[in-house]
Design a protein around this motif. Structure first.
Motif, PDB file in Angstrom:
ATOM      1  N   ALA A  84      45.424  42.598  46.797  1.00 13.51           N
ATOM      2  CA  ALA A  84      44.893  43.907  46.385  1.00 13.51           C
ATOM      3  C   ALA A  84      44.920  44.887  47.554  1.00 13.51           C
ATOM      4  O   ALA A  84      45.290  46.054  47.399  1.00 13.51           O
ATOM      5  CB  ALA A  84      43.475  43.752  45.846  1.00 13.51           C
ATOM      6  N   GLY A  85      44.535  44.415  48.750  1.00 10.55           N
ATOM      7  CA  GLY A  85      44.581  45.266  49.934  1.00 10.55           C
ATOM      8  C   GLY A  85      46.002  45.666  50.300  1.00 10.55           C
ATOM      9  O   GLY A  85      46.262  46.807  50.683  1.00 10.55           O
TER      10      GLY A  85
ATOM     11  N   LEU B  80      42.249  39.047  47.050  1.00 12.36           N
ATOM     12  CA  LEU B  80      41.767  40.196  47.826  1.00 12.36           C
ATOM     13  C   LEU B  80      42.829  40.669  48.817  1.00 12.36           C
ATOM     14  O   LEU B  80      43.003  41.877  49.014  1.00 12.36           O
ATOM     15  CB  LEU B  80      40.474  39.838  48.560  1.00 12.36           C
ATOM     16  CG  LEU B  80      39.251  39.625  47.666  1.00 12.36           C
ATOM     17  CD1 LEU B  80      38.079  39.093  48.476  1.00 12.36           C
ATOM     18  CD2 LEU B  80      38.874  40.910  46.944  1.00 12.36           C
TER      19      LEU B  80
ATOM     20  N   CYS C   6      39.231  40.222  41.175  1.00 12.70           N
ATOM     21  CA  CYS C   6      39.244  39.110  42.136  1.00 12.70           C
ATOM     22  C   CYS C   6      37.849  38.507  42.268  1.00 12.70           C
ATOM     23  O   CYS C   6      37.693  37.284  42.292  1.00 12.70           O
ATOM     24  CB  CYS C   6      39.706  39.595  43.509  1.00 12.70           C
ATOM     25  SG  CYS C   6      41.425  40.117  43.597  1.00 12.70           S
TER      26      CYS C   6
ATOM     27  N   ARG D 203      40.312  33.565  45.409  1.00 14.85           N
ATOM     28  CA  ARG D 203      39.702  34.846  45.769  1.00 14.85           C
ATOM     29  C   ARG D 203      40.311  35.450  47.034  1.00 14.85           C
ATOM     30  O   ARG D 203      40.613  36.647  47.070  1.00 14.85           O
ATOM     31  CB  ARG D 203      38.194  34.683  45.944  1.00 14.85           C
ATOM     32  CG  ARG D 203      37.494  36.001  46.238  1.00 14.85           C
ATOM     33  CD  ARG D 203      36.014  35.843  46.381  1.00 14.85           C
ATOM     34  NE  ARG D 203      35.464  35.551  45.064  1.00 14.85           N
ATOM     35  CZ  ARG D 203      34.204  35.279  44.828  1.00 14.85           C
ATOM     36  NH1 ARG D 203      33.343  35.241  45.817  1.00 14.85           N
ATOM     37  NH2 ARG D 203      33.777  35.044  43.608  1.00 14.85           N
TER      38      ARG D 203
ATOM     39  N   TYR E 149      42.771  49.766  43.339  1.00 16.96           N
ATOM     40  CA  TYR E 149      42.275  48.752  44.270  1.00 16.96           C
ATOM     41  C   TYR E 149      40.886  48.263  43.852  1.00 16.96           C
ATOM     42  O   TYR E 149      40.613  47.057  43.877  1.00 16.96           O
ATOM     43  CB  TYR E 149      42.227  49.314  45.690  1.00 16.96           C
ATOM     44  CG  TYR E 149      41.507  48.415  46.665  1.00 16.96           C
ATOM     45  CD1 TYR E 149      42.093  47.232  47.103  1.00 16.96           C
ATOM     46  CD2 TYR E 149      40.240  48.731  47.133  1.00 16.96           C
ATOM     47  CE1 TYR E 149      41.437  46.390  47.989  1.00 16.96           C
ATOM     48  CE2 TYR E 149      39.570  47.901  48.016  1.00 16.96           C
ATOM     49  CZ  TYR E 149      40.182  46.735  48.440  1.00 16.96           C
ATOM     50  OH  TYR E 149      39.513  45.908  49.302  1.00 16.96           O
ATOM     51  N   LYS E 150      40.020  49.193  43.474  1.00 20.18           N
ATOM     52  CA  LYS E 150      38.663  48.808  43.053  1.00 20.18           C
ATOM     53  C   LYS E 150      38.708  47.903  41.816  1.00 20.18           C
ATOM     54  O   LYS E 150      37.964  46.928  41.719  1.00 20.18           O
ATOM     55  CB  LYS E 150      37.817  50.045  42.787  1.00 20.18           C
ATOM     56  CG  LYS E 150      37.412  50.769  44.059  1.00 20.18           C
ATOM     57  CD  LYS E 150      36.585  52.004  43.764  1.00 20.18           C
ATOM     58  CE  LYS E 150      36.231  52.713  45.062  1.00 20.18           C
ATOM     59  NZ  LYS E 150      35.483  53.942  44.823  1.00 20.18           N
TER      60      LYS E 150
ATOM     61  N   ASP F 194      41.288  45.986  40.892  1.00 20.36           N
ATOM     62  CA  ASP F 194      41.856  44.700  41.314  1.00 20.36           C
ATOM     63  C   ASP F 194      40.821  43.866  42.062  1.00 20.36           C
ATOM     64  O   ASP F 194      40.706  42.661  41.857  1.00 20.36           O
ATOM     65  CB  ASP F 194      43.077  44.918  42.212  1.00 20.36           C
ATOM     66  CG  ASP F 194      44.281  45.443  41.455  1.00 20.36           C
ATOM     67  OD1 ASP F 194      44.265  45.397  40.203  1.00 20.36           O
ATOM     68  OD2 ASP F 194      45.240  45.900  42.111  1.00 20.36           O
ATOM     69  N   ARG F 195      40.055  44.516  42.933  1.00 25.82           N
ATOM     70  CA  ARG F 195      39.028  43.816  43.711  1.00 25.82           C
ATOM     71  C   ARG F 195      37.946  43.256  42.796  1.00 25.82           C
ATOM     72  O   ARG F 195      37.500  42.113  42.980  1.00 25.82           O
ATOM     73  CB  ARG F 195      38.422  44.778  44.732  1.00 25.82           C
ATOM     74  CG  ARG F 195      37.412  44.158  45.663  1.00 25.82           C
ATOM     75  CD  ARG F 195      37.090  45.103  46.813  1.00 25.82           C
ATOM     76  NE  ARG F 195      35.982  44.848  47.641  1.00 25.82           N
ATOM     77  CZ  ARG F 195      35.526  43.716  48.109  1.00 25.82           C
ATOM     78  NH1 ARG F 195      36.111  42.611  47.770  1.00 25.82           N
ATOM     79  NH2 ARG F 195      34.498  43.618  48.911  1.00 25.82           N
TER      80      ARG F 195
END
Length: 165
Positions: free
Chosen positions: A78-79, A75, A62, A71, A55-56, A58-59
């Motif tokens: 990703a979440g 996000l 983004c 964006r 996740y980090k 991917d974020r």
């Protein structure tokens, strides 16, 4: 009275044997459950940290604008991926990708379904990418067709030399 006393002693010894057996089985069951829970807890403890790291990453992608999405959408995706990974419903194995691709071939007409499945399995020519908007798979099938009205065989064919006398 002697008979009654023997019956009580025998009954008590049988009851104690049953109690011991139940205790042994209960301890064995507890040990097995503890082993299973320990394995599940380790897997559950491992997956969220991997999912959190993913996740980090991917974020960060983004936020840098390194994806093909805007964006907000990036996000949100990703979440959603983090949420599904924590629930154990996110998989990235090749078998899952192929299974999903083959399921999409079920939407193709019956006459083209075989070619679709062959393309998914790697036959033919593949061009494009997801980033470019799609992947085009081209599978060429060669079929021989018998003519519908064959030439009659009993009629002689005139040759140009037949006209010369």
């Amino acid at each position: 009275m002697l008979f009654t006393h023997r019956f009580i002693v025998t009954y008590n010894s049988q009851l104690q044997a049953i109690k011991k057996m139940v205790i042994h089985w209960a301890l064995a069951l507890i040990a097995v459950l503890a082993f299973l829970c320990l394995g599940t807890a380790q897997a559950a403890g491992k997956a969220p940290s991997d999912a959190q790291a993913r996740y980090k990453a991917d974020r960060a992608a983004c936020m840098k604008g390194e994806t093909s999405q805007d964006r907000a959408t990036c996000l949100r995706e990703a979440g959603a991926a983090l949420y599904e990974a924590k629930r154990g419903r996110l998989s990235e194995s090749e078998a899952d990708y192929e299974k999903d691709a083959l399921m999409r071939c079920n939407l193709v007409s019956a006459e083209n379904r075989d070619a679709c499945m062959r393309g998914v399995r790697g036959e033919g020519k593949t061009t494009g990418s997801v980033a470019e908007g799609g992947i085009l798979r081209e599978v060429t099938t060669i079929e021989t067709v018998q003519p519908q009205n064959p030439m009659p065989q009993n009629r002689p064919v005139r040759m140009p030399s037949d006209n010369i006398r």
